[in-house]
Design an enzyme around this catalytic site. Sequence first.
Site, PDB file in Angstrom:
ATOM      1  N   GLU A 135      10.731   4.918   6.775  1.00  0.00           N
ATOM      2  CA  GLU A 135       9.270   4.983   6.644  1.00  0.00           C
ATOM      3  C   GLU A 135       8.576   5.119   7.990  1.00  0.00           C
ATOM      4  OE1 GLU A 135       5.773   2.425   4.378  1.00  0.00           O
ATOM      5  OE2 GLU A 135       7.450   1.366   5.303  1.00  0.00           O
TER       6      GLU A 135
ATOM      7  N   CYS B  10       3.762  -0.072  -1.720  1.00  0.00           N
ATOM      8  CA  CYS B  10       4.297  -0.855  -0.600  1.00  0.00           C
ATOM      9  C   CYS B  10       5.810  -0.733  -0.444  1.00  0.00           C
ATOM     10  CB  CYS B  10       3.892  -2.320  -0.736  1.00  0.00           C
ATOM     11  SG  CYS B  10       4.393  -3.087  -2.274  1.00  0.00           S
TER      12      CYS B  10
ATOM     13  N   GLU C 133      -6.137  -2.130  -1.949  1.00  0.00           N
ATOM     14  CA  GLU C 133      -5.575  -1.593  -3.187  1.00  0.00           C
ATOM     15  C   GLU C 133      -6.433  -1.983  -4.394  1.00  0.00           C
ATOM     16  OE1 GLU C 133      -0.982  -0.917  -3.753  1.00  0.00           O
ATOM     17  OE2 GLU C 133      -1.524  -2.920  -4.460  1.00  0.00           O
TER      18      GLU C 133
ATOM     19  N   SER D 283      -0.987   4.738  -5.151  1.00  0.00           N
ATOM     20  CA  SER D 283      -2.046   4.266  -4.267  1.00  0.00           C
ATOM     21  C   SER D 283      -1.905   4.894  -2.888  1.00  0.00           C
ATOM     22  CB  SER D 283      -1.976   2.742  -4.142  1.00  0.00           C
ATOM     23  OG  SER D 283      -2.768   2.282  -3.061  1.00  0.00           O
TER      24      SER D 283
ATOM     25  N   LYS E 141      12.550   1.005   5.100  1.00  0.00           N
ATOM     26  CA  LYS E 141      11.472   0.856   6.083  1.00  0.00           C
ATOM     27  C   LYS E 141      11.831   1.562   7.384  1.00  0.00           C
ATOM     28  CE  LYS E 141       8.859  -2.117   3.677  1.00  0.00           C
ATOM     29  NZ  LYS E 141       7.515  -1.782   3.186  1.00  0.00           N
TER      30      LYS E 141
ATOM     31  N   GLU F 167      -9.445   0.198  -4.444  1.00  0.00           N
ATOM     32  CA  GLU F 167      -9.058   1.540  -4.911  1.00  0.00           C
ATOM     33  C   GLU F 167      -8.884   1.556  -6.423  1.00  0.00           C
ATOM     34  OE1 GLU F 167      -5.518   4.888  -4.188  1.00  0.00           O
ATOM     35  OE2 GLU F 167      -5.376   2.909  -3.227  1.00  0.00           O
TER      36      GLU F 167
ATOM     37  N   CYS G 172      12.009  -7.330  -3.077  1.00  0.00           N
ATOM     38  CA  CYS G 172      12.483  -7.384  -1.696  1.00  0.00           C
ATOM     39  C   CYS G 172      13.473  -8.518  -1.449  1.00  0.00           C
ATOM     40  CB  CYS G 172      11.303  -7.535  -0.742  1.00  0.00           C
ATOM     41  SG  CYS G 172      10.131  -6.164  -0.836  1.00  0.00           S
TER      42      CYS G 172
ATOM     43  N   GLU H 174       3.206  10.767   8.842  1.00  0.00           N
ATOM     44  CA  GLU H 174       1.902  10.200   8.444  1.00  0.00           C
ATOM     45  C   GLU H 174       1.680   8.804   9.030  1.00  0.00           C
ATOM     46  OE1 GLU H 174       3.804  12.315   4.836  1.00  0.00           O
ATOM     47  OE2 GLU H 174       4.403  10.824   6.327  1.00  0.00           O
TER      48      GLU H 174
END
Length: 593
Positions: free
Chosen positions: A365, A303, A278, A323, A362, A281, A519, A370
């Site tokens: 996810e 994230c 990251e 990102s 999650k 980037e 989190c 992807e």
Amino acid sequence: MVNITINGKQIAAQEGSTIMEAAKKNDIFIPGLCQLDGIHKFGSCRICVVEVEKAKSLLASCVTPVQEGMVIYTNTPRVREARRVLYELILSDHPHDCLSCSRSLNCELQALGERIGVSSGDRFEGEKSASVIDVTPAITRDAAKCILCRRCVTACNQIQGVGAINAQNRGFKTVISPAMGLPLKDVSCVGCGQCTVVCPVGALKETPAVEKVLKALGDPTKRTVVQVAPAIRAAIGEEFGYEPGTLVTGKLAAVLRRVGFDDVFDTNFTADLTILEEGTELLGRVKDALTGKGAVLPMITSCSPGWVKFAEHFFPGTLDHVSSCKSPHMMLGALAKTYYAKKINVDPKDMYVVSIMPCTAKKYEIERPEMQNEGVPNVDAVLTTRELAALIRQSGIDFRSMPDEEFDNPLGLSTGAADIFGVTGGVMEAALRTVYELVTGKELPFDGLHVTPIVGLDSVKEAAITLTDVLPEYDFLKGVTVRVAVTSGLKGARQLLEQIARGESPYHFIEVMCCPGGCITGGGQPRAEDIEDVRLKRLKAIYREDEGKKLRKSHENPYITQLYQEFLGVPCGHVSHELLHTTYTKRGKYNEL
């Protein structure tokens, strides 16, 4: 202050506070079901009724403000009988499947019945609310168990600002659901799970995966790999009687081996890796912007999958700002099934990766198309902190008796920078620790490496760092003031995205965490009555974990260096682009795009 009397005790109470709040501050207990400190006041269940002299009827203490001279009784025969009737009426429309319910022994309705001395709802018989089971990869909704407390409505609408669920219809036909009775998957639910944290019963819960994981653990053909998110180590102890904020990192590694996993890794390893990817980037985008090549700024962290889905639904035009990095646990899953599988000579198809996460999103996810490589999913199952506790109990393991052990390598060593991924501001601070040192050759100039303007639980925080002395290869950054912003909770994200949409954002880099506080209070974490106090204790624990480590900057992790030398090559190179980066989908509020 106003002067009141509760049960014969004279009290000075804060003007504007409720009867329940005044009673609680003076150690006088009033039972309730729908109210939740700091989150929700509605007065729908009426269990908290009290008797007030000169009042025509009993009053709901959670929404009734104190007044000068009030004389209040919380436990008269009239009050007790009213509570019993109200409770039995709620129970008469509630399934009696406590033994098979996931909330059994951890259900506020069940606990309330024991407190007020009611064990049966058979006195009142009549029509039952319809049973509607709504299952998404992240959340399961059971309308028959809903007690209409509306805590979830407040969490979704006022705290997160998503508005996926509301009270529909009126009277006995009232139901908490998306508009027009649509399933959650067809609306803008982001799967954050904040509704599951505040639900007092089993009407909202994470979509379970324990049985699926147990099946994999019992399959001798599977190499089972588990990884643990940073926020877990500061919260799982609460499920086994530890004080909130107790760090149990070593016991966590030990217990996962006893459960039966072949490899016990730490998501923190790929949190460190995320900073390298990251950060590279970000530097590339800033360089392109400063040298006139054009770049999309500010860049936003990726994230938190609930936040990403929020952007896809509500701000699809801003997705280029996000990102391209996969979240850390998806990165570790990808590496486990490539880099590590090759090291131990295991076919990736025979490897089963489980992520222990503080997050229900999650679960969604890992089902994104992807999140796979060569047809093999990066991660096979996600267990929340609460589910892990259930798995440990089912396995007959005494968590508190476990010794302290280490995570396995090469995907288990991490720096303190990775630990703070679990709190709001942590990803940004970790990135700044590394990027500043790479650009200037010097350590980040903040006391204890903590970027104090972005530490804490405020909704939106910001900081600015001016780059004066830079290394020759970063001369394009000389004199640049890097501006960053941090937010947790989706109301703050909306504020920053609206700013971007108007073309008015002054920032280079933005961190977004879906859940308030990050989190540490994710949708899969242990439920807590005093969430504000618990959130702060978990936050402090995460910073203690960071400060207790010898290595505190992601680029200092020797196994990350080894990973690039042996496998990835360079950050944001061809191999890492294929394995560790992703794309996003424009959805629209009703998935119409």
